[in-house]
Design an enzyme around this catalytic site. Sequence first.
Site, PDB file in Angstrom:
ATOM      1  N   ARG A  30       0.851  -1.186   0.000  1.00  0.00           N
ATOM      2  CA  ARG A  30       0.000   0.000   0.000  1.00  0.00           C
ATOM      3  C   ARG A  30       0.888   1.238   0.000  1.00  0.00           C
ATOM      4  O   ARG A  30       1.910   1.279   0.703  1.00  0.00           O
ATOM      5  CB  ARG A  30      -0.889   0.034   1.260  1.00  0.00           C
TER       6      ARG A  30
ATOM      7  N   GLU B 132      -4.595   7.411  -5.081  1.00  0.00           N
ATOM      8  CA  GLU B 132      -4.698   6.691  -6.359  1.00  0.00           C
ATOM      9  C   GLU B 132      -5.899   7.197  -7.147  1.00  0.00           C
ATOM     10  O   GLU B 132      -7.011   7.208  -6.600  1.00  0.00           O
ATOM     11  CB  GLU B 132      -4.813   5.189  -6.102  1.00  0.00           C
TER      12      GLU B 132
ATOM     13  N   HIS C 102      -1.471   0.213  -9.773  1.00  0.00           N
ATOM     14  CA  HIS C 102      -2.080  -0.771  -8.861  1.00  0.00           C
ATOM     15  C   HIS C 102      -2.510  -2.024  -9.646  1.00  0.00           C
ATOM     16  O   HIS C 102      -3.697  -2.377  -9.687  1.00  0.00           O
ATOM     17  CB  HIS C 102      -3.267  -0.158  -8.109  1.00  0.00           C
TER      18      HIS C 102
HETATM   19  N1  LIG Z   1      -0.729  -4.345  -5.291  1.00  0.00           N
HETATM   20  C1  LIG Z   1      -1.730  -5.190  -5.258  1.00  0.00           C
HETATM   21  O1  LIG Z   1      -2.527  -5.248  -6.163  1.00  0.00           O
HETATM   22  C2  LIG Z   1      -1.866  -6.101  -4.107  1.00  0.00           C
HETATM   23  C3  LIG Z   1      -2.343  -7.409  -4.280  1.00  0.00           C
HETATM   24  C4  LIG Z   1      -2.465  -8.240  -3.172  1.00  0.00           C
HETATM   25  C5  LIG Z   1      -2.121  -7.752  -1.929  1.00  0.00           C
HETATM   26  N2  LIG Z   1      -1.710  -6.480  -1.792  1.00  0.00           N
HETATM   27  C6  LIG Z   1      -1.369  -5.947  -0.488  1.00  0.00           C
HETATM   28  O2  LIG Z   1      -0.268  -6.681   0.028  1.00  0.00           O
HETATM   29  C7  LIG Z   1      -0.352  -6.715   1.429  1.00  0.00           C
HETATM   30  C8  LIG Z   1      -0.128  -8.129   1.930  1.00  0.00           C
HETATM   31  O3  LIG Z   1      -1.089  -9.021   1.419  1.00  0.00           O
HETATM   32  P1  LIG Z   1      -1.108 -10.529   1.920  1.00  0.00           P
HETATM   33  O4  LIG Z   1      -2.155 -11.216   1.177  1.00  0.00           O
HETATM   34  O5  LIG Z   1       0.264 -11.074   1.926  1.00  0.00           O
HETATM   35  O6  LIG Z   1      -1.576 -10.310   3.406  1.00  0.00           O
HETATM   36  P2  LIG Z   1      -1.226 -11.210   4.646  1.00  0.00           P
HETATM   37  O7  LIG Z   1      -2.143 -10.800   5.709  1.00  0.00           O
HETATM   38  O8  LIG Z   1      -1.164 -12.632   4.258  1.00  0.00           O
HETATM   39  O9  LIG Z   1       0.253 -10.752   5.058  1.00  0.00           O
HETATM   40  C9  LIG Z   1       0.553  -9.560   5.681  1.00  0.00           C
HETATM   41  C10 LIG Z   1       1.696  -9.832   6.634  1.00  0.00           C
HETATM   42  O10 LIG Z   1       2.165  -8.596   7.128  1.00  0.00           O
HETATM   43  C11 LIG Z   1       2.545  -8.820   8.455  1.00  0.00           C
HETATM   44  N3  LIG Z   1       2.656  -7.586   9.190  1.00  0.00           N
HETATM   45  C12 LIG Z   1       1.692  -6.921   9.879  1.00  0.00           C
HETATM   46  N4  LIG Z   1       2.216  -5.829  10.448  1.00  0.00           N
HETATM   47  C13 LIG Z   1       3.516  -5.807  10.111  1.00  0.00           C
HETATM   48  C14 LIG Z   1       4.582  -4.927  10.421  1.00  0.00           C
HETATM   49  N5  LIG Z   1       4.406  -3.827  11.172  1.00  0.00           N
HETATM   50  N6  LIG Z   1       5.802  -5.200   9.907  1.00  0.00           N
HETATM   51  C15 LIG Z   1       5.990  -6.300   9.153  1.00  0.00           C
HETATM   52  N7  LIG Z   1       5.037  -7.168   8.857  1.00  0.00           N
HETATM   53  C16 LIG Z   1       3.806  -6.918   9.315  1.00  0.00           C
HETATM   54  C17 LIG Z   1       1.516  -9.762   8.989  1.00  0.00           C
HETATM   55  O11 LIG Z   1       1.988 -10.450  10.131  1.00  0.00           O
HETATM   56  C18 LIG Z   1       1.323 -10.691   7.821  1.00  0.00           C
HETATM   57  O12 LIG Z   1       2.157 -11.825   7.924  1.00  0.00           O
HETATM   58  C19 LIG Z   1      -1.721  -6.132   1.780  1.00  0.00           C
HETATM   59  O13 LIG Z   1      -1.568  -4.774   2.099  1.00  0.00           O
HETATM   60  C20 LIG Z   1      -2.474  -6.194   0.512  1.00  0.00           C
HETATM   61  O14 LIG Z   1      -3.468  -5.262   0.423  1.00  0.00           O
HETATM   62  C21 LIG Z   1      -1.569  -5.648  -2.849  1.00  0.00           C
HETATM   63  O1  LIG Z   2      -5.403  -5.656  -1.607  1.00  0.00           O
HETATM   64  C1  LIG Z   2      -5.537  -6.180  -2.704  1.00  0.00           C
HETATM   65  O2  LIG Z   2      -6.120  -7.257  -2.869  1.00  0.00           O
HETATM   66  C2  LIG Z   2      -4.915  -5.540  -3.869  1.00  0.00           C
HETATM   67  O3  LIG Z   2      -4.433  -4.301  -3.573  1.00  0.00           O
HETATM   68  C3  LIG Z   2      -5.744  -5.563  -5.085  1.00  0.00           C
HETATM   69  O4  LIG Z   2      -6.558  -4.439  -5.171  1.00  0.00           O
HETATM   70  P1  LIG Z   2      -7.567  -4.330  -6.404  1.00  0.00           P
HETATM   71  O5  LIG Z   2      -8.658  -5.297  -6.134  1.00  0.00           O
HETATM   72  O6  LIG Z   2      -8.040  -2.935  -6.403  1.00  0.00           O
HETATM   73  O7  LIG Z   2      -6.801  -4.681  -7.620  1.00  0.00           O
END
Ligand SMILES: NC(=O)c1ccc[n+]([C@@H]2O[C@H](COP(=O)([O-])OP(=O)(O)OC[C@H]3O[C@@H](n4cnc5c(N)ncnc54)[C@H](O)[C@@H]3O)[C@@H](O)[C@H]2O)c1
Ligand SMILES: O=C(O)[C@H](O)COP(=O)(O)O
Length: 617
Positions: free
Chosen positions: A305, A334, A353
């Site tokens: 994020r 965004e 994104h």
């Molecule tokens: N760019 C995109 O399109 C996209 C896609 C998927 C996920 N994401 C983002 O990626 C992130 C992670 O997704 P995920 O599915 O792996 O989630 P997840 O919950 O499986 O993993 C997140 C991890 O972060 C850890 N965490 C929490 N606080 C923390 C801190 N202060 N320091 C270090 N680690 C910490 C948690 O313990 C957990 O293991 C989320 O913010 C999600 O929204 C973005």
């Molecule tokens: O948190 C997520 O799952 C990702 O950031 C994906 O976001 P989106 O659904 O807007 O692509």
Amino acid sequence: MAAASSASTALISKQSITLKNRYINPSISPNSQLSLSSKLSVTPSISLFSHNPLRRLTPAASQKKFTVSASVDAKPTVLVAEKLGDAGLDLLKSFANVDCSYNLTPEELCTKISLCDALIVRSGTKVTREVFESSGGRLKVVGRAGVGIDNVDLGAATEHGCLVVNAPTANTVAAAEHGIALLTAMSRNVAQADASVKAGEWKRNKYVGVSLVGKKLAVMGFGKVGTEVARRAKGLGMHVIAHDPYAPADRARAIGVELVSFDDALATADFISLHMPLTSATTKVLNDETFAKMKKGVMIVNVARGGVIDEDALVRALDSGIVAQAALDVFTQEPPAKDSKLIQHERVTATPHLGASTMEAQEGVAIEIAEAVIGALNGELAATAVNAPMVPAEVLIELKPYVELAEKLGRLAIQLVAGGSGVKSVKVSYATSRAPDDLDTRLLRAMITKGLIEPISSTFVNLVNADFTAKQRGLRITEERVLLDGSPESPLESIQVQIANVESKFASAISDSGEIRLEGRVKDGIPHLIKVGSFEVDVSLEGSIILCRQVDQPGMIGRVGSVLGEENVNVSFMSVGRLAPRTHAVMAIGVDEPPSSQVMKRIGEIPAIEEFVFLKS
Ligand SMILES: NC(=O)c1ccc[n+]([C@@H]2O[C@H](COP(=O)([O-])OP(=O)(O)OC[C@H]3O[C@@H](n4cnc5c(N)ncnc54)[C@H](O)[C@@H]3O)[C@@H](O)[C@H]2O)c1
Ligand SMILES: O=C(O)[C@H](O)COP(=O)(O)O
């Protein structure tokens, strides 16, 4: 009309009509007689997240009567506010009216939401407090088609009893692949070189990159995406470390990753890849101070994020050379401003994104969220609930009659309080032979809270907002387990509800220790009331009940029974409990319909009746 009023007061009740999948259109003009009982199916299912449909009516309208034939729509309405994969849409359409309205302004969303039972969003829609307030209590579930729920005001959702579910698994690989794509592209200046070639240049010396093999990658946030990034980076020959205060070391070790402290990760990494959620603890976790701790020339990837980086500080770190390159998929705002210094920086690679945007991930996410939303609208507890405890389906099935009992005990107990609203302290005792970790009481506590609060307020209470609502009202609910010997086949022997420091409308409900005390148990799947104060009774809680205390003498059952018979009140159960013969006794009478004031007056006129009360269960 009796059935309608029971539906309006008891969502979890064998008699109550669970208006599951049946929705009353609030715009229908109120006029003629409503007879829900003949039109709607009686479903003995637990409907934990279903709002009482009658509450969707405006307060004024809900006083009036509605024409059922014109006003019942068989399907709920789901607003899909951002693009969702076809497979998920098809699933939703088989169950609900689906309104796909993209790019709504906040005002448009607030206007539409009052007509919707569920809302599905991705990261581009802010589901604010105003959205919940504008829904007028109709919105039951928000589905986040993805992982991050930082765009949903969870506090407001919980306060409004609205379940939030997400789709946490289907885009993990897509996000990890995008992270790796950014990592490799950044290290070899792919985006900049591409732009340069397209501009007619041929600058081979300018775009010399750095190799990944043997370099140290710090994965910040070792959850689903972080783990998959780590695996892939190891395949590229990188040395991977990770920082995650909550991740188990053995899971990291299993894939050859060392968990390190935050400072160690910053100080030693050649590349840093961010994968933690945006929370108050992670907001701007990369800032001037933390950039200063990094190795000069570090490269940063962010597919988590935008808010986890102080973007102005990143520009400074890029300009000072601490950060050699950054590859960013996510931004604080965004889309970011066109003239953003960060976006325009020549050593920044930016994507809009796209982490979750693969065909495969979007189909998977769409199905995952559609199933979760449909389940929630059906009153099931969702496995991906973000703001409610997750209760496995088999536990739910087993607890169902106890959940009914819990709500009824709460509902009966509060009606016994003189005045009703001064209740501050309720103690619940569960007599069970189950080990503590084998009996999840959150559901029971929530339903007792629902029973206690709903009769005396206009608040809708469900599993999502029960604890919040109790706290807000200053109601302290303490729980204790009374461990019994014996076979733990059934989860509970009995549930006792005690309300302290109050007066009762029915003095016999006060126990020796001074609290209002009711106890119940489940017999053959039906909730029964088995104790009132110190008096043992046994009455099924299928209908409402009349409690009478009388002088224990012959003929009392007959006299009360005659009054009820003469007034056409059908008795379903009758039980008498006494402490000693020929002193006082408490008679608990189950009745199918509420007695009129005339009936209660006649009961009160029977000379040996000392006190009496009617309780809706
Ligand atoms: N760019 C995109 O399109 C996209 C896609 C998927 C996920 N994401 C983002 O990626 C992130 C992670 O997704 P995920 O599915 O792996 O989630 P997840 O919950 O499986 O993993 C997140 C991890 O972060 C850890 N965490 C929490 N606080 C923390 C801190 N202060 N320091 C270090 N680690 C910490 C948690 O313990 C957990 O293991 C989320 O913010 C999600 O929204 C973005
Ligand atoms: O948190 C997520 O799952 C990702 O950031 C994906 O976001 P989106 O659904 O807007 O692509």
